[in-house]
Design a protein around this motif. Structure first.
Motif, PDB file in Angstrom:
ATOM      1  N   ARG A 172       0.950  -1.102   0.092  1.00  0.00           N
ATOM      2  CA  ARG A 172      -0.099   0.071  -0.082  1.00  0.00           C
ATOM      3  C   ARG A 172       0.887   1.199   0.148  1.00  0.00           C
ATOM      4  O   ARG A 172       0.173   2.505  -0.026  1.00  0.00           O
ATOM      5  N   THR A 173       2.123   1.072   0.021  1.00  0.00           N
ATOM      6  CA  THR A 173       3.006   2.302  -0.024  1.00  0.00           C
ATOM      7  C   THR A 173       3.134   3.078  -1.530  1.00  0.00           C
ATOM      8  O   THR A 173       2.823   2.656  -2.402  1.00  0.00           O
ATOM      9  N   ILE A 174       2.688   4.505  -1.192  1.00  0.00           N
ATOM     10  CA  ILE A 174       3.040   5.194  -2.298  1.00  0.00           C
ATOM     11  C   ILE A 174       4.239   5.379  -2.967  1.00  0.00           C
ATOM     12  O   ILE A 174       5.201   5.709  -2.194  1.00  0.00           O
ATOM     13  N   THR A 175       4.548   4.808  -4.172  1.00  0.00           N
ATOM     14  CA  THR A 175       5.736   4.597  -4.672  1.00  0.00           C
ATOM     15  C   THR A 175       6.024   5.554  -5.982  1.00  0.00           C
ATOM     16  O   THR A 175       7.285   5.745  -6.372  1.00  0.00           O
ATOM     17  N   ASP A 176       5.276   6.539  -6.115  1.00  0.00           N
ATOM     18  CA  ASP A 176       5.311   7.648  -7.182  1.00  0.00           C
ATOM     19  C   ASP A 176       5.333   9.088  -6.528  1.00  0.00           C
ATOM     20  O   ASP A 176       4.524   9.370  -5.696  1.00  0.00           O
ATOM     21  N   ARG A 177       6.321   9.569  -6.717  1.00  0.00           N
ATOM     22  CA  ARG A 177       6.675  10.813  -6.140  1.00  0.00           C
ATOM     23  C   ARG A 177       5.512  11.968  -6.649  1.00  0.00           C
ATOM     24  O   ARG A 177       5.095  12.572  -5.656  1.00  0.00           O
ATOM     25  N   GLU A 178       5.171  12.029  -7.856  1.00  0.00           N
ATOM     26  CA  GLU A 178       4.116  12.857  -7.969  1.00  0.00           C
ATOM     27  C   GLU A 178       2.668  12.789  -7.290  1.00  0.00           C
ATOM     28  O   GLU A 178       1.792  13.524  -6.981  1.00  0.00           O
ATOM     29  N   ARG A 179       2.335  11.429  -7.285  1.00  0.00           N
ATOM     30  CA  ARG A 179       1.144  10.839  -6.371  1.00  0.00           C
ATOM     31  C   ARG A 179       1.460  11.454  -5.092  1.00  0.00           C
ATOM     32  O   ARG A 179       0.523  11.916  -4.278  1.00  0.00           O
ATOM     33  N   LEU A 180       2.647  11.242  -4.531  1.00  0.00           N
ATOM     34  CA  LEU A 180       2.738  11.395  -3.066  1.00  0.00           C
ATOM     35  C   LEU A 180       2.520  13.014  -2.974  1.00  0.00           C
ATOM     36  O   LEU A 180       2.138  13.562  -1.945  1.00  0.00           O
ATOM     37  N   ILE A 181       3.034  13.920  -3.679  1.00  0.00           N
ATOM     38  CA  ILE A 181       3.052  15.261  -3.757  1.00  0.00           C
ATOM     39  C   ILE A 181       1.311  15.716  -4.053  1.00  0.00           C
ATOM     40  O   ILE A 181       1.185  16.604  -3.027  1.00  0.00           O
ATOM     41  N   GLU A 182       0.867  14.844  -4.484  1.00  0.00           N
ATOM     42  CA  GLU A 182      -0.598  15.277  -4.559  1.00  0.00           C
ATOM     43  C   GLU A 182      -1.361  15.048  -3.137  1.00  0.00           C
ATOM     44  O   GLU A 182      -1.947  16.054  -2.599  1.00  0.00           O
ATOM     45  N   GLU A 183      -0.873  14.081  -2.658  1.00  0.00           N
ATOM     46  CA  GLU A 183      -1.611  13.709  -1.431  1.00  0.00           C
ATOM     47  C   GLU A 183      -0.958  14.824  -0.124  1.00  0.00           C
ATOM     48  O   GLU A 183      -1.562  15.117   0.968  1.00  0.00           O
ATOM     49  N   LEU A 184       0.425  15.304  -0.223  1.00  0.00           N
ATOM     50  CA  LEU A 184       1.008  16.366   0.578  1.00  0.00           C
ATOM     51  C   LEU A 184      -0.194  17.614   0.461  1.00  0.00           C
ATOM     52  O   LEU A 184      -0.155  18.288   1.395  1.00  0.00           O
ATOM     53  N   GLY A 185      -0.512  17.802  -0.818  1.00  0.00           N
ATOM     54  CA  GLY A 185      -1.522  19.149  -0.852  1.00  0.00           C
ATOM     55  C   GLY A 185      -2.761  18.751  -0.124  1.00  0.00           C
ATOM     56  O   GLY A 185      -3.075  19.605   0.737  1.00  0.00           O
TER      57      GLY A 185
END
Length: 256
Positions: free
Chosen positions: A173-186
């Motif tokens: 379940r780990t987020i492995t795509d940096r851009e997807r992580l950045i979206e979640e950080l928003g």
């Protein structure tokens, strides 16, 4: 030139010493000389002499055969002194105690260190079913609520410079795509808290808030709870308790 060569050799030896200690700190247990040499890549003869020196000084220990090596007790003493002398850890003690009482779950104070978070203090859950945690544990920032809460205080370009495009998976379940992580950080910035949805440990969820006594933040509070015990009501209680703890610790650290 001779003096410069000698100084360069001393610096090189210091770097190798630190790298060796970090190798042992990140790999608990005892390791053969060959295994250490393969990992660090130093010439075996110089590696052996450096290990023997560190053994004599207490930074590295050997087993009964003298052929396997592991981290020594002096490393623990230095690590303990860091915790004992940290003003944020001292200021957080009362807050952690109250957060533990309010949630009845395991709570942590952690610090961002590069691409990882390091646990500075913890209070264990009052329940029989609880996660195992320890001070000094290092986890990837991108797979933890603590790390995401802290990374959300950075801007997107800073996160891109820090993290690679592809992130290692800790669980399925780990987020492995940096851009997807950045979206979640928003999303974290909007709601004020971060969530680990079994991204670091299957069966365990975690909620975290950054402590804004500096910008970007370097410390965060979290609460971990087994997914099987998490109800909507308990989740809301945890979030409310974390917001209250954040405000109290922010006040306590306002002069730091």
């Amino acid at each position: 030139m001779a003096g410069a060569d000698a100084n360069g050799a001393q610096v090189k030896s210091a770097v190798r010493t630190v790298e060796l200690l970090e190798f042992f700190a990140g790999r608990p247990g005892m390791h053969t000389l060959a295994a250490v040499q393969e990992a660090v890549g130093y010439p075996k003869s110089s590696l052996y002499m450096l290990l023997r020196t560190l053994v004599e000084l207490g930074w590295v220990e050997t087993d009964a055969t003298g052929t396997r090596y592991g981290i020594g007790v002096r490393a623990l003493l230095v690590g303990t002194s860091y915790i004992d002398g940290d003003e944020v850890v001292a200021a957080a003690r009362t807050t952690l105690d109250r957060l533990s009482d309010d949630t009845t779950e395991t709570v942590h104070l952690a610090r961002l260190d590069g691409t990882s978070v390091v646990y500075l203090a913890t209070r264990q859950s009052q329940h029989h079913l609880r996660p195992f945690t320890r001070v000094g544990r290092r986890l990837p920032a991108h797979s933890t609520a603590l790390g995401k809460a802290l990374l959300a205080t950075w801007d997107d370009e800073q996160v891109r410079r820090l993290l690679p495009e592809s992130l290692p998976a800790v669980t399925e379940r780990t987020i492995t795509d940096r851009e997807r992580l950045i979206e979640e950080l928003g999303t974290v910035r909007e709601q004020g808290y971060a969530v680990d949805r079994e991204e670091n440990t299957l069966g365990l969820r975690c909620f975290a808030v950054a402590i804004p006594y500096r910008t970007p933040a370097r410390d965060a509070l979290s609460c971990s709870v087994p997914a099987a015990r998490l109800t909507p009501g308990h989740e809301q209680l945890i979030k409310d308790a974390l917001f209250d703890a954040r405000d109290r610790l922010t006040l306590a650290t306002r002069r730091l």
